[in-house]
Write a protein that holds these residues in place. Sequence first.
Motif, PDB file in Angstrom:
ATOM      1  N   ARG A 135     -21.888  22.959 -17.197  1.00  0.00           N
ATOM      2  CA  ARG A 135     -20.856  22.249 -16.443  1.00  0.00           C
ATOM      3  C   ARG A 135     -19.509  22.953 -16.571  1.00  0.00           C
ATOM      4  O   ARG A 135     -19.214  23.586 -17.575  1.00  0.00           O
ATOM      5  CB  ARG A 135     -20.738  20.822 -16.962  1.00  0.00           C
ATOM      6  N   ASP A 136     -18.698  22.774 -15.535  1.00  0.00           N
ATOM      7  CA  ASP A 136     -17.379  23.407 -15.520  1.00  0.00           C
ATOM      8  C   ASP A 136     -16.537  23.024 -16.727  1.00  0.00           C
ATOM      9  O   ASP A 136     -15.859  23.874 -17.309  1.00  0.00           O
ATOM     10  CB  ASP A 136     -16.632  23.068 -14.232  1.00  0.00           C
ATOM     11  N   PHE A 137     -16.541  21.753 -17.126  1.00  0.00           N
ATOM     12  CA  PHE A 137     -15.692  21.355 -18.251  1.00  0.00           C
ATOM     13  C   PHE A 137     -16.167  22.010 -19.550  1.00  0.00           C
ATOM     14  O   PHE A 137     -15.359  22.325 -20.426  1.00  0.00           O
ATOM     15  CB  PHE A 137     -15.592  19.822 -18.389  1.00  0.00           C
ATOM     16  N   GLU A 138     -17.478  22.264 -19.685  1.00  0.00           N
ATOM     17  CA  GLU A 138     -17.986  22.963 -20.873  1.00  0.00           C
ATOM     18  C   GLU A 138     -17.533  24.430 -20.851  1.00  0.00           C
ATOM     19  O   GLU A 138     -17.148  24.988 -21.880  1.00  0.00           O
ATOM     20  CB  GLU A 138     -19.513  22.909 -20.915  1.00  0.00           C
ATOM     21  N   LYS A 157     -11.754  30.531 -26.817  1.00  0.00           N
ATOM     22  CA  LYS A 157     -12.051  31.967 -26.854  1.00  0.00           C
ATOM     23  C   LYS A 157     -13.506  32.249 -27.204  1.00  0.00           C
ATOM     24  O   LYS A 157     -13.817  33.161 -27.962  1.00  0.00           O
ATOM     25  CB  LYS A 157     -11.115  32.684 -27.828  1.00  0.00           C
ATOM     26  N   GLU A 158     -14.402  31.470 -26.606  1.00  0.00           N
ATOM     27  CA  GLU A 158     -15.832  31.630 -26.832  1.00  0.00           C
ATOM     28  C   GLU A 158     -16.522  32.266 -25.628  1.00  0.00           C
ATOM     29  O   GLU A 158     -17.714  32.082 -25.412  1.00  0.00           O
ATOM     30  CB  GLU A 158     -16.462  30.271 -27.168  1.00  0.00           C
ATOM     31  N   CYS A 159     -15.735  32.995 -24.841  1.00  0.00           N
ATOM     32  CA  CYS A 159     -16.302  33.736 -23.723  1.00  0.00           C
ATOM     33  C   CYS A 159     -15.407  34.938 -23.434  1.00  0.00           C
ATOM     34  O   CYS A 159     -14.266  34.989 -23.876  1.00  0.00           O
ATOM     35  CB  CYS A 159     -16.449  32.857 -22.484  1.00  0.00           C
ATOM     36  N   THR A 160     -15.972  35.891 -22.708  1.00  0.00           N
ATOM     37  CA  THR A 160     -15.227  37.090 -22.317  1.00  0.00           C
ATOM     38  C   THR A 160     -15.470  37.343 -20.836  1.00  0.00           C
ATOM     39  O   THR A 160     -16.619  37.419 -20.406  1.00  0.00           O
ATOM     40  CB  THR A 160     -15.693  38.317 -23.131  1.00  0.00           C
ATOM     41  N   ASP A 200     -22.083  32.193 -27.001  1.00  0.00           N
ATOM     42  CA  ASP A 200     -23.213  31.463 -27.577  1.00  0.00           C
ATOM     43  C   ASP A 200     -24.495  31.774 -26.830  1.00  0.00           C
ATOM     44  O   ASP A 200     -24.472  32.077 -25.636  1.00  0.00           O
ATOM     45  CB  ASP A 200     -22.984  29.946 -27.480  1.00  0.00           C
ATOM     46  N   ALA A 201     -25.608  31.640 -27.536  1.00  0.00           N
ATOM     47  CA  ALA A 201     -26.904  31.795 -26.883  1.00  0.00           C
ATOM     48  C   ALA A 201     -27.130  30.665 -25.876  1.00  0.00           C
ATOM     49  O   ALA A 201     -27.727  30.869 -24.828  1.00  0.00           O
ATOM     50  CB  ALA A 201     -28.022  31.808 -27.923  1.00  0.00           C
ATOM     51  N   LEU A 202     -26.621  29.485 -26.199  1.00  0.00           N
ATOM     52  CA  LEU A 202     -26.742  28.339 -25.303  1.00  0.00           C
ATOM     53  C   LEU A 202     -25.611  28.404 -24.278  1.00  0.00           C
ATOM     54  O   LEU A 202     -24.447  28.271 -24.612  1.00  0.00           O
ATOM     55  CB  LEU A 202     -26.654  27.032 -26.098  1.00  0.00           C
TER      56      LEU A 202
END
Length: 154
Positions: free
Chosen positions: A134-137, A145-148, A128-130
């Motif tokens: 925080r760690d929990f986010e 699976k919104e990160c690599t 995401d652009a945003l």
Amino acid sequence: MKKFFSFLILAFVTSAIALAQNNSEHMTFKGVPIDGTLNEFVDKMKQARFTYIGTHDGIAVLQGDFAGHKGCTIGVYTLKSSNKVNTIAVMFPPQKDWSSLESTYVSLKSMLTEKYGEPSECVEMFHDALQPDRDFEKFHKLKYKECTWDTTFR
């Protein structure tokens, strides 16, 4: 869900492609050169105290300790055309929070960079652009699976 998180670390560790660093020197995994056939490599890993679990679709699966982490699952991949080992992937035991995952990742990346030099590829991003603060986010993004986070050493 625990299994899910153990496989997420797979993205990190190593797509260690075993290309010769020079004519005779290969990358190693736990002191075992990453070369030869799948059966030869598995036999050497057994001698290095890894437990052979089985082979599925040409990927050998072993279990053992790696970089101070107990109970890791090791995937050994070959080139389909020649049955030569070319990739080792490590799946670490599940972790319950982002800071633990990130700490493990940074530590292992540093260790491998010291051993093999700068990675040939490195992607560390949230999709995401945003960007989460925080760690929990961050952990939530990972879960869905919104990160690599992927580092490759050749």
